[in-house]
Write an enzyme that holds these catalytic residues in place. Structure first.
Site, short mmCIF file in Angstrom:
data_model
loop_
_atom_site.label_atom_id
_atom_site.label_comp_id
_atom_site.label_asym_id
_atom_site.label_seq_id
_atom_site.Cartn_x
_atom_site.Cartn_y
_atom_site.Cartn_z
N ARG A 4 -2.17 -2.03 -8.29
CA ARG A 4 -0.79 -2.37 -7.62
C ARG A 4 -0.62 -1.12 -6.85
O ARG A 4 -0.39 -1.44 -6.21
CB ARG A 4 -0.18 -2.13 -9.26
CG ARG A 4 -0.10 -3.54 -10.42
CD ARG A 4 1.00 -4.38 -9.31
NE ARG A 4 1.31 -5.30 -10.50
CZ ARG A 4 0.02 -6.69 -10.08
NH1 ARG A 4 -0.34 -6.77 -8.53
NH2 ARG A 4 0.22 -7.84 -10.73
N GLU A 11 -1.14 -2.36 -4.07
CA GLU A 11 -0.14 -3.54 -3.59
C GLU A 11 0.94 -2.65 -2.72
O GLU A 11 1.69 -3.02 -2.23
CB GLU A 11 0.45 -4.68 -4.67
CG GLU A 11 1.06 -5.39 -4.03
CD GLU A 11 1.67 -6.10 -5.88
OE1 GLU A 11 2.08 -7.57 -5.33
OE2 GLU A 11 1.74 -5.57 -6.54
N SER A 42 -0.81 16.55 2.51
CA SER A 42 -2.18 16.37 2.11
C SER A 42 -2.24 15.90 0.20
O SER A 42 -1.19 15.40 -0.04
CB SER A 42 -1.88 18.07 1.95
OG SER A 42 -2.82 18.88 1.46
#
Length: 147
Positions: free
Chosen positions: A88, A91, A114
């Site tokens: 996920r 995705e 960062s």
């Protein structure tokens, strides 16, 4: 993804003792996500932190030494992750990565966030329609230099 042998041992001890990452946060005085990153060998602990982790897990001092070594960070397999939770995030970056990048550049200019000067918190939001996962990332903005 291959899990380091030390990680397997630490996670087994954590499970056997019934200790949570939040419990380790209290014992060590560091964030639970950071402690998990030490256990998964994505961060290194000081000697004091490593000793606190292994003590909380009921392990001997010999388990602290590997936690102080500089890890090979970002060592996930190069293939698309198949674990549903990790996928996920993959995705999310596929769908929202460029939009997030565009908004960051619009607000801050040309640079990056960062991952060294960085914090990440995982929170649970109660919701009658189903509890929600809230992830808060905060990283220092680093502008690209001109030379």
């Amino acid at each position: 993804m291959a899990i380091a042998e030390i990680t397997d041992k630490l996670l087994a001890a954590k499970k056997a003792k019934g200790v949570t990452f939040a419990d380790l946060e209290s014992a060590v005085g560091r964030d639970e996500v950071w402690i998990a990153s030490v256990i998964y060998r994505q961060a290194s602990a000081s000697e004091e932190e490593a000793k606190k982790i292994v003590t909380a897990l009921g392990l001997g001092p010999e388990y602290a030494e590997p936690l102080m070594e500089c890890p090979l960070k970002g060592s996930l397999d190069q293939t698309i992750p198949t674990d549903p939770l990790i996928y996920r995030f993959y995705e999310i970056m596929q769908v929202y990565g460029m939009p997030i990048k565009a908004v960051v550049h619009e607000k801050f200019g040309d640079g990056i966030m960062s991952a060294i000067d960085f914090t990440l918190d995982v929170e649970k939001e109660e919701d009658p329609k189903g509890d929600r996962v809230k992830i808060v990332m905060s990283g220092k903005f680093l502008p690209y230099k001109k030379w």
